[in-house]
Every structure is written in structure tokens, then in C-alpha cells.
Design a protein around this motif. Structure first.
Motif, PDB file in Angstrom:
ATOM      1  N   LEU A 208      64.754  84.446  92.470  1.00  0.00           N
ATOM      2  CA  LEU A 208      63.353  85.611  92.527  1.00  0.00           C
ATOM      3  C   LEU A 208      64.749  86.902  91.645  1.00  0.00           C
ATOM      4  CD1 LEU A 208      63.079  85.356  96.595  1.00  0.00           C
ATOM      5  CD2 LEU A 208      61.298  84.771  95.032  1.00  0.00           C
ATOM      6  N   ASP A 209      63.374  87.631  90.852  1.00  0.00           N
ATOM      7  CA  ASP A 209      64.115  88.722  90.666  1.00  0.00           C
ATOM      8  C   ASP A 209      63.821  89.557  90.551  1.00  0.00           C
ATOM      9  OD1 ASP A 209      61.493  90.010  90.370  1.00  0.00           O
ATOM     10  OD2 ASP A 209      60.239  89.512  87.758  1.00  0.00           O
ATOM     11  N   GLN A 210      64.622  90.769  90.412  1.00  0.00           N
ATOM     12  CA  GLN A 210      64.881  91.899  91.358  1.00  0.00           C
ATOM     13  C   GLN A 210      63.361  92.708  91.677  1.00  0.00           C
ATOM     14  OE1 GLN A 210      65.985  94.900  88.594  1.00  0.00           O
ATOM     15  NE2 GLN A 210      64.641  95.506  87.720  1.00  0.00           N
ATOM     16  N   ASN A 211      62.175  92.239  91.186  1.00  0.00           N
ATOM     17  CA  ASN A 211      60.767  92.719  91.953  1.00  0.00           C
ATOM     18  C   ASN A 211      59.814  91.849  92.796  1.00  0.00           C
ATOM     19  OD1 ASN A 211      60.358  94.873  90.176  1.00  0.00           O
ATOM     20  ND2 ASN A 211      60.095  93.618  88.570  1.00  0.00           N
ATOM     21  N   GLY A 212      60.907  90.337  93.064  1.00  0.00           N
ATOM     22  CA  GLY A 212      60.674  89.695  93.988  1.00  0.00           C
ATOM     23  C   GLY A 212      59.952  88.538  93.623  1.00  0.00           C
ATOM     24  N   TYR A 213      59.793  88.543  92.623  1.00  0.00           N
ATOM     25  CA  TYR A 213      58.381  87.260  91.672  1.00  0.00           C
ATOM     26  C   TYR A 213      59.387  86.310  91.910  1.00  0.00           C
ATOM     27  CZ  TYR A 213      55.017  91.651  90.122  1.00  0.00           C
ATOM     28  OH  TYR A 213      54.358  92.229  90.342  1.00  0.00           O
ATOM     29  N   ILE A 214      58.367  84.979  91.457  1.00  0.00           N
ATOM     30  CA  ILE A 214      59.137  83.708  90.885  1.00  0.00           C
ATOM     31  C   ILE A 214      59.541  83.603  90.034  1.00  0.00           C
ATOM     32  CG2 ILE A 214      59.362  81.120  91.693  1.00  0.00           C
ATOM     33  CD1 ILE A 214      57.427  82.067  94.358  1.00  0.00           C
ATOM     34  N   VAL A 215      60.525  83.183  89.220  1.00  0.00           N
ATOM     35  CA  VAL A 215      60.642  83.022  87.815  1.00  0.00           C
ATOM     36  C   VAL A 215      61.856  81.436  87.995  1.00  0.00           C
ATOM     37  CG1 VAL A 215      60.184  85.326  87.015  1.00  0.00           C
ATOM     38  CG2 VAL A 215      62.568  84.781  87.544  1.00  0.00           C
ATOM     39  N   ASN A 216      61.727  80.905  86.816  1.00  0.00           N
ATOM     40  CA  ASN A 216      62.570  79.862  86.361  1.00  0.00           C
ATOM     41  C   ASN A 216      63.427  80.391  85.491  1.00  0.00           C
ATOM     42  OD1 ASN A 216      62.010  80.630  83.568  1.00  0.00           O
ATOM     43  ND2 ASN A 216      61.115  78.871  83.568  1.00  0.00           N
ATOM     44  N   ALA A 217      64.707  79.295  85.368  1.00  0.00           N
ATOM     45  CA  ALA A 217      66.043  80.312  84.757  1.00  0.00           C
ATOM     46  C   ALA A 217      65.573  80.895  83.565  1.00  0.00           C
ATOM     47  CB  ALA A 217      67.079  79.209  84.412  1.00  0.00           C
TER      48      ALA A 217
END
Length: 294
Positions: free
Chosen positions: A138-147
Motif C-alpha cells: 500500500l502506498d501512502q495514499n492507500g493504493y495497492i501497488v507492486n514493488a
């Protein structure tokens, strides 16, 4: 010059490429979602000394007489078999059990407004890449991301659009089901849907191009399978149309078999040595010819 010398050079070049491929496989034996590569060889065009002749009334047919000119690289295949599954018990570690790949988008204008859970995207305007590596964050905005910071593509619960999935800040917990549905518990203890992860499926996954970072890029020969997701026929819901199920709390590891790779390495090494011997022998013959003048 002797043809055997050039055949030996061609053989050495091919086995050196095979060793390069084997070395890359061994280097990625513990790489999440890595798919091993395999080399195949072909013989080069043969020089015809005399052609074939058909039978006559007085003698039988004669086969063509040809001399081979060495070998060449036939293909380097990407083998997309299922890798072993490693349990991690981390919710955002996702493994695919079956056919399909995660879809990741970059160059997305993702809003930072905490009230916006799902952002619809036009996949014709973003860069899409594919991977079997399911270590998500999870990035700082809560989106699901990869490495690599690329957004995981899913289905917007508002309906009809592909989008990127966001977990709200006030979520007490969240979970991911086998069909890709992402649920979370809101501040009032109610279960809400944040979105659904979508997958891409290819009839010829070996046609995908490796671009590094555990990622693949689509090509004209990957055979992307379409289905009925409204407006986005290339996106498939997990556990439908023969597509993989998502296993949360696990990762798919590399499908490299070390025993096979070490065997291939030994055979490639011996083949390389044999071709060097051909060159050495051809050189000795040439030396004998030069000595005839003495």
C-alpha cells in the motif's frame, strides 16, 4: 579453410548462449514469479555436393550428398509452468493458482483525495505491464501497488470500468478473496468492497516480452484472451473462464529446477569443449598442409 572449423565456431557460439540462459535461470532460482528460459538449436543450411536422383530401369535411386555447416540458435523459450507456492501469511502477498497474470498500470493520474476509493482509468491511455509476482504493498495514499510502484488494475465497484484499488485510511482490516474481491471493515464495523482484482490471460504466454523487474510486456504474438468485461475485453475476473484463483497470504516462487539447470550446464560445457576440439583438430590438419611445402 576447412568447413569443420566454422562448424566448431558456430557450435561454440550456440553453447555459450545456452550457458548464458542457464546462468540467468540459476541466478533467479529464488525470484518471485520468475519463469525459466530454455534454449533449442537448429542445424544450419547444408552444402549439397550432389543432388538426389530417381530410380531408372537399370539402377536404383541415389540419395543427395550434403555436408552440414554447423548449428545455430533455434529459440529461447519462456516456460510458463506453475511455480511452487510459499506461504507468508501476509494479506498483500498474492499467488496465482492457474493461468493468468496480474495487470499493472503506470502513468496513472491517481487522486490523493481520501474520499475517492476507486479511480477509473482508460487503459488505452496508460502503460500496462503483466507479472506473476504478487508481492503487493500500500502506498501512502492507500493504493495497492507492486514493488516498482505500479498500480494494480482491478474492477471499479461503481461498475463498468477498470480502475485502481484503494484501501481507505479508516479501514480496520481488509482481505482478498479467491475471485479477487477486496473487502475491508469500515469504521462502523461493516464489510465494504474496495474493488476486484482483474487478470489478463494469454493463449501464448511465451510470446510475452521480459522487460525486467519481474514484469512482462504484451507483444503481437501473446494471444491475449478476451471476455465480457464491459468496455475492457482484455480483463478477466479470477476464477472465471479458466483463469487462475488468487491465494492471499502466499507467493508463487520461481519454476527453475536446479537439478535440470545443473545438468544442462554440464552438457553445454562438454559441448563447448567438444567444439573447441574440432577447431584444434582442424588447425592441426591445416598445419600438416602447410608443412607439405617443406
Amino acid at each position: 579453410m576447412l568447413r569443420s572449423m566454422y562448424s566448431g565456431i558456430a557450435g561454440m557460439r550456440g553453447f555459450q548462449t545456452q550457458l548464458d540462459v542457464v546462468g540467468n535461470n540459476i541466478a533467479n532460482v529464488n525470484t518471485t514469479g520468475y519463469k525459466k528460459a530454455r534454449t533449442t538449436f537448429q542445424d544450419m543450411m547444408s552444402q549439397t555436393t550432389s543432388g538426389a536422383s530417381e530410380p531408372t530401369n537399370v539402377r536404383g535411386g541415389i540419395n543427395a550428398i550434403q555436408v552440414g555447416l554447423g548449428s545455430q540458435m533455434g529459440s529461447i523459450d519462456n516456460i510458463h509452468t506453475q511455480g511452487n507456492r510459499q506461504t507468508t501469511n501476509r494479506v498483500l502477498d498474492l499467488a496465482l493458482e492457474g493461468d493468468g497474470m496480474f495487470i499493472f498500470a503506470s502513468n496513472v493520474d491517481a487522486p490523493e483525495d481520501s474520499a475517492t476509493l476507486n479511480t477509473a482509468i482508460d487503459i488505452t491511455d496508460v502503460n500496462l505491464e503483466y507479472s506473476r509476482a504478487g508481492n503487493m504493498y500500500l502506498d501512502q495514499n492507500g493504493y495497492i501497488v507492486n514493488a516498482n510502484g505500479q498500480y494494480l488494475v482491478g474492477d471499479n465497484p461503481a461498475g463498468g470500468n477498470a480502475g485502481i484499488i484503494r484501501i481507505p485510511e479508516n479501514a480496520a482490516s481488509f482481505s482478498i478473496q479467491g475471485n479477487g474481491t477486496v473487502n475491508y471493515i469500515d469504521g462502523e464495523g461493516q464489510t465494504q468492497v474496495a474493488g476486484q482484482i482483474l487478470l489478463a490471460k494469454f493463449s501464448n504466454p511465451g510470446g510475452l516480452e521480459k522487460i525486467g523487474g519481474n514484469m512482462y510486456r504484451s507483444s503481437v504474438n501473446d494471444g491475449m484472451v478476451s471476455n465480457d468485461v464491459e468496455g475492457y475485453p482484455d480483463l478477466i475476473v479470477p476464477e472465471s473462464d479458466g483463469t487462475a484463483a488468487i491465494v492471499s497470504g502466499a507467493l508463487e516462487m520461481s519454476n527453475v529446477d536446479l537439478a535440470q539447470e545443473f545438468t544442462d550446464m554440464i552438457t553445454a560445457q562438454r559441448g563447448f569443449q567438444a567444439n573447441t576440439r574440432i577447431i584444434t583438430t582442424s588447425d592441426e590438419i591445416l598445419q600438416e598442409l602447410v608443412n607439405l611445402k617443406r
